[in-house]
Design a protein around this motif. Sequence first.
Motif, PDB file in Angstrom:
ATOM      1  N   VAL A  20      34.663  42.753  31.107  1.00 20.27           N
ATOM      2  CA  VAL A  20      35.066  44.012  30.473  1.00 20.27           C
ATOM      3  C   VAL A  20      34.340  45.184  31.112  1.00 20.27           C
ATOM      4  N   ILE A  21      33.051  45.066  31.301  1.00 20.39           N
ATOM      5  CA  ILE A  21      32.274  46.161  31.895  1.00 20.39           C
ATOM      6  C   ILE A  21      32.713  46.424  33.331  1.00 20.39           C
ATOM      7  N   PHE A  22      32.855  45.370  34.130  1.00 18.19           N
ATOM      8  CA  PHE A  22      33.219  45.525  35.539  1.00 18.19           C
ATOM      9  C   PHE A  22      34.592  46.175  35.699  1.00 18.19           C
ATOM     10  N   PHE A  23      35.591  45.627  35.005  1.00 21.15           N
ATOM     11  CA  PHE A  23      36.943  46.136  35.202  1.00 21.15           C
ATOM     12  C   PHE A  23      37.234  47.394  34.388  1.00 21.15           C
ATOM     13  N   THR A  24      36.305  47.822  33.551  1.00 18.22           N
ATOM     14  CA  THR A  24      36.419  49.145  32.940  1.00 18.22           C
ATOM     15  C   THR A  24      36.099  50.213  33.982  1.00 18.22           C
ATOM     16  N   MET A  25      35.206  49.887  34.899  1.00 22.71           N
ATOM     17  CA  MET A  25      34.792  50.850  35.919  1.00 22.71           C
ATOM     18  C   MET A  25      35.549  50.691  37.236  1.00 22.71           C
ATOM     19  N   ILE A  26      36.102  49.512  37.512  1.00 19.91           N
ATOM     20  CA  ILE A  26      36.744  49.226  38.792  1.00 19.91           C
ATOM     21  C   ILE A  26      38.216  48.909  38.555  1.00 19.91           C
ATOM     22  N   ASP A  27      39.095  49.565  39.284  1.00 21.43           N
ATOM     23  CA  ASP A  27      40.529  49.288  39.207  1.00 21.43           C
ATOM     24  C   ASP A  27      40.847  48.103  40.122  1.00 21.43           C
ATOM     25  N   LEU A  33      38.203  43.163  49.935  1.00 20.36           N
ATOM     26  CA  LEU A  33      37.488  41.926  50.216  1.00 20.36           C
ATOM     27  C   LEU A  33      37.473  41.740  51.725  1.00 20.36           C
ATOM     28  N   PHE A  34      36.304  41.727  52.312  1.00 27.64           N
ATOM     29  CA  PHE A  34      36.120  41.627  53.770  1.00 27.64           C
ATOM     30  C   PHE A  34      36.868  42.740  54.506  1.00 27.64           C
ATOM     31  N   GLY A  35      36.842  43.935  53.948  1.00 25.16           N
ATOM     32  CA  GLY A  35      37.452  45.092  54.589  1.00 25.16           C
ATOM     33  C   GLY A  35      38.959  45.200  54.407  1.00 25.16           C
ATOM     34  N   GLU A  36      39.559  44.266  53.720  1.00 30.58           N
ATOM     35  CA  GLU A  36      41.006  44.270  53.477  1.00 30.58           C
ATOM     36  C   GLU A  36      41.278  44.525  52.002  1.00 30.58           C
ATOM     37  N   LEU A  37      42.327  45.289  51.725  1.00 31.03           N
ATOM     38  CA  LEU A  37      42.726  45.540  50.352  1.00 31.03           C
ATOM     39  C   LEU A  37      43.220  44.237  49.728  1.00 31.03           C
ATOM     40  N   VAL A  38      42.752  43.911  48.533  1.00 30.83           N
ATOM     41  CA  VAL A  38      43.175  42.698  47.841  1.00 30.83           C
ATOM     42  C   VAL A  38      44.618  42.904  47.374  1.00 30.83           C
ATOM     43  N   GLN A  39      45.506  42.017  47.779  1.00 31.12           N
ATOM     44  CA  GLN A  39      46.932  42.145  47.478  1.00 31.12           C
ATOM     45  C   GLN A  39      47.370  41.256  46.309  1.00 31.12           C
ATOM     46  N   TRP A  40      46.485  40.978  45.397  1.00 29.19           N
ATOM     47  CA  TRP A  40      46.801  40.126  44.258  1.00 29.19           C
ATOM     48  C   TRP A  40      47.315  40.981  43.106  1.00 29.19           C
ATOM     49  N   SER A  42      47.295  42.248  39.204  1.00 34.31           N
ATOM     50  CA  SER A  42      46.150  42.581  38.345  1.00 34.31           C
ATOM     51  C   SER A  42      45.682  41.368  37.549  1.00 34.31           C
ATOM     52  N   ILE A  43      46.624  40.594  37.023  1.00 37.47           N
ATOM     53  CA  ILE A  43      46.261  39.415  36.231  1.00 37.47           C
ATOM     54  C   ILE A  43      45.500  38.398  37.080  1.00 37.47           C
ATOM     55  N   ALA A  44      45.945  38.183  38.321  1.00 38.27           N
ATOM     56  CA  ALA A  44      45.245  37.252  39.212  1.00 38.27           C
ATOM     57  C   ALA A  44      43.840  37.765  39.517  1.00 38.27           C
ATOM     58  N   THR A  45      43.698  39.063  39.704  1.00 37.26           N
ATOM     59  CA  THR A  45      42.386  39.641  39.979  1.00 37.26           C
ATOM     60  C   THR A  45      41.469  39.506  38.768  1.00 37.26           C
ATOM     61  N   TYR A  46      42.000  39.809  37.575  1.00 43.92           N
ATOM     62  CA  TYR A  46      41.206  39.664  36.354  1.00 43.92           C
ATOM     63  C   TYR A  46      40.783  38.202  36.152  1.00 43.92           C
ATOM     64  N   SER A  47      41.709  37.276  36.353  1.00 44.77           N
ATOM     65  CA  SER A  47      41.418  35.853  36.150  1.00 44.77           C
ATOM     66  C   SER A  47      40.368  35.350  37.141  1.00 44.77           C
ATOM     67  N   THR A  48      40.539  35.705  38.400  1.00 51.01           N
ATOM     68  CA  THR A  48      39.573  35.285  39.419  1.00 51.01           C
ATOM     69  C   THR A  48      38.208  35.902  39.145  1.00 51.01           C
TER      70      THR A  48
END
Length: 99
Positions: A20-27, A33-40, A42-48
């Motif tokens: 909750v704290i992390f994803f309140t501040m980070i979209d 990740l490794f200089g590349e935009l994560v193409q997942w 939102s649900i996959a990003t939250y779950s991971t």
Amino acid sequence: MKHVIWVMWPAFIAAGIAEVIFFTMIDPGQLYLFGELVQWSSIATYSTGFLLFWLVCIGSSLMTYAMMPEAVKEALRKVASEREDLARPKRREPVGHDR
């Protein structure tokens, strides 16, 4: 089994709070990740993110349990075995059967 619960449950709660704290501040759409935009999604990003936070918190809880003095662990085992809500249900002997 209760030892696993003593480690996993506090880790689950802490991971939820960290999530909750992390994803309140980070979209999640702006994570790199490794200089590349994560193409997942939102649900996959939250779950991971939650699973990674949970793994870190499990490690922390496990280290805390491992570093407890043996006398404290034994006291916890004794209290847990005395309380029915924390102990494994005891098997009842069948009524009317001789062994």
